[in-house]
Design an enzyme around this catalytic site. Structure first.
Site, PDB file in Angstrom:
ATOM      1  NE  ARG A  23      -1.110   2.678   2.948  1.00 38.75           N
ATOM      2  CZ  ARG A  23      -0.742   3.590   3.421  1.00 38.75           C
ATOM      3  NH1 ARG A  23      -0.444   4.845   2.589  1.00 38.75           N
ATOM      4  NH2 ARG A  23      -0.102   3.792   4.369  1.00 38.75           N
ATOM      5  CG  ASP A  24       3.373   4.128   2.971  1.00 35.51           C
ATOM      6  OD1 ASP A  24       3.536   5.047   2.397  1.00 35.51           O
ATOM      7  OD2 ASP A  24       3.833   4.131   4.200  1.00 35.51           O
ATOM      8  CB  CYS A  45       6.127  12.302   2.313  1.00 36.24           C
ATOM      9  SG  CYS A  45       4.741  13.636   2.457  1.00 36.24           S
TER      10      CYS A  45
END
Lengths: 322, 322
Positions: free
Chosen positions: A21-22, A246
């Site tokens: 996912r991440d 990020c």
């Protein structure tokens, strides 16, 4: 100063593998569902306590995870592994519940600016929505974990108040969240900070499962993991190959890599349940999965006791010597 | 498990910058003396406690350091910085003493095979030679440090006995060495091991200056540094840009990078005396120095409180909201 004798911590920890996912959500290449299923199945065979399989999010917002339901239905569930899914809103929760996750993971940021940038909601809107989702998941009998982002610092606002972290954690724990993840979203955490906050959390919320989510942006990923472990933390997020990052912190590298974390705990005699050799085989296949090089320190160097042949000239040079 | 409240360690540490010697010696490019002098002078201005400037070794064995004397004479000595030089043998010691080092650093490996491969001597030969050098340096009034290699593991022999480490350290301390460096030559150390050995060392040899020399091969460099610090260790080797490595451990990356280490201690409120901004300026110039890319995590990401602009759409999206 008198020397401390030993570093101490729990004898056993649990790893939550978040790369599917991440990691995959910000890879430029959209990985085909077949390859994702194979990736998940290979990870499942490694012995993780938890795997965050996907996110039930808008396909428009994150095209890479548009196949969430298909993936959840097609992956093989291994006994002993808890499969979690990230859920951004009530619609996502409905979709998630149709996929029988063992747990759902909700997310909001402790800092206002990051919450707005990442989730396009104010903190108050996010909090209200998460509380409604905790209720709805509870009604469906699915345990909820809440991941709090920017706990150790925000790339827009710099320092984040511990009191704000604890207030949100307490609010969600009181509302019925079984677990809270403290996320170092952009790698701003440092060891004494991690230890202090983890200790405070466990003292204030002893019945709430605490997971720590670390990035290695500034080289402190494993140092922060040891700091958390020393305070008694037993649950760690990590991403195979160190995937992730990020979008709002340019230059920030990804999550603590699972292989580095498992290897370190192996060295320290701390049980993770993860088969490092099997995991390294998976990591070795990841460049083909994501279509780019993966810089895995442990894959390059090998586990610490991998030995090398001495240089060929050695035997002759020392012939006849003891 | 009851949560530990705090990570504790000394309020002040000293960094020994080893890139000019330990780093440049294995760079493929031989750096011109002028550029090395400028590099050393720039490092000197950063506030290090010690700088290992060069090695008085055979120009045939290590052509990159053939200008050792010229460098020692041409570099500017900053008050407060102790300039050390690595010395491999008695001939090297004579050469070193002509350069007025503040300290000399001797080296041998704890494991037999690595000592033979790296120094082309048996351990017994190395030990005899180091004892003679400690005597000779003592007679000249120059303090001696002994760096012990492969303390935490050997790339040929795997595990290394703690008893062998302590026996050598004790032998050299008894002979008059003012300091001992415990070197994790190929990045095999792990935090609980580092803490246990550092605690044992300080308990057995409380009057001998203990330095720890760490590599980041398997991602544990800073975790090991914190582990050592927690036992009271105050002296750390590190290399700007993470230069260095070991020719006998393929895939092994370099030393703990100074900027990552200084940044971590800065975050934790531990004084190093090093100006991180000045150091990052030096690191930014290192690709030009060594003629290759330098992967510095901290240079890419910036110190933890470097903030970024929120996305441009944010203000409009939330216009009118609190």
């Amino acid at each position: 100063m008198s020397a401390a004798t030993k570093l101490r911590g729990p004898a056993r920890v649990e790893i939550n593998e978040v790369a599917p996912r991440d990691g995959l959500q910000i890879e430029p290449l959209v990985v085909p569902t077949d390859a994702k299923v194979a990736f998940l199945d290979a990870l499942s065979a490694c012995g993780f306590a938890r795997i965050e399989a996907t996110s039930l999010t808008s396909a428009r917002a994150i095209p890479a995870l548009a196949d969430a339901e298909a993936l959840m239905h097609r992956m093989q569930r291994h006994p002993g592994v808890r499969y979690t899914a990230l859920v951004p809103n009530l619609r996502g929760l409905e979709r998630a519940l149709s996929c029988r996750p063992d747990e759902v993971n909700l997310v909001m940021s402790v800092s206002e600016t990051h919450n707005r940038a990442n989730l396009r909601m104010t903190r108050q809107q996010s909090q209200d929505q998460l509380l409604a989702m905790i209720d709805a998941a509870g009604a469906a009998g699915v345990p909820v974990n809440v991941s709090l982002s920017t706990v150790f610092g925000c790339p827009f606002e710099a320092e984040v108040e511990t009191a704000a972290v604890m207030a949100l954690a307490t609010r969600f724990a009181d509302a019925g969240a079984a677990g809270i993840t403290l996320c170092d979203t952009t790698g701003m955490a440092y060891p004494t900070q991690v230890a202090a906050l983890c200790a405070q959390f466990q003292s204030a919320l002893p019945d709430t499962g605490l997971t720590i989510h670390l990035h290695n942006t500034r080289g402190m990923g494993l140092a922060n993991a040891v700091a958390a472990w020393q305070t008694g933390v037993t649950r760690f997020d990590a991403a195979a190959g160190g995937l992730g990052g990020c979008p709002y912190a340019p230059g920030a590298s990804g999550n603590v890599s699972t292989e580095d974390l498992v290897h370190m705990f192996d060295c320290m005699g701390v049980e993770t349940g993860v088969d490092l050799g099997a995991l390294l085989d998976v990591v070795a296949g990841m460049p083909a999965l994501v279509g780019r090089d993966i810089h895995s320190q442990l894959l390059s160097a090998g586990p610490r006791l991998r030995t090398h042949q001495p240089p060929a000239w050695l035997a002759e040079h020392f012939a006849g010597q003891p």
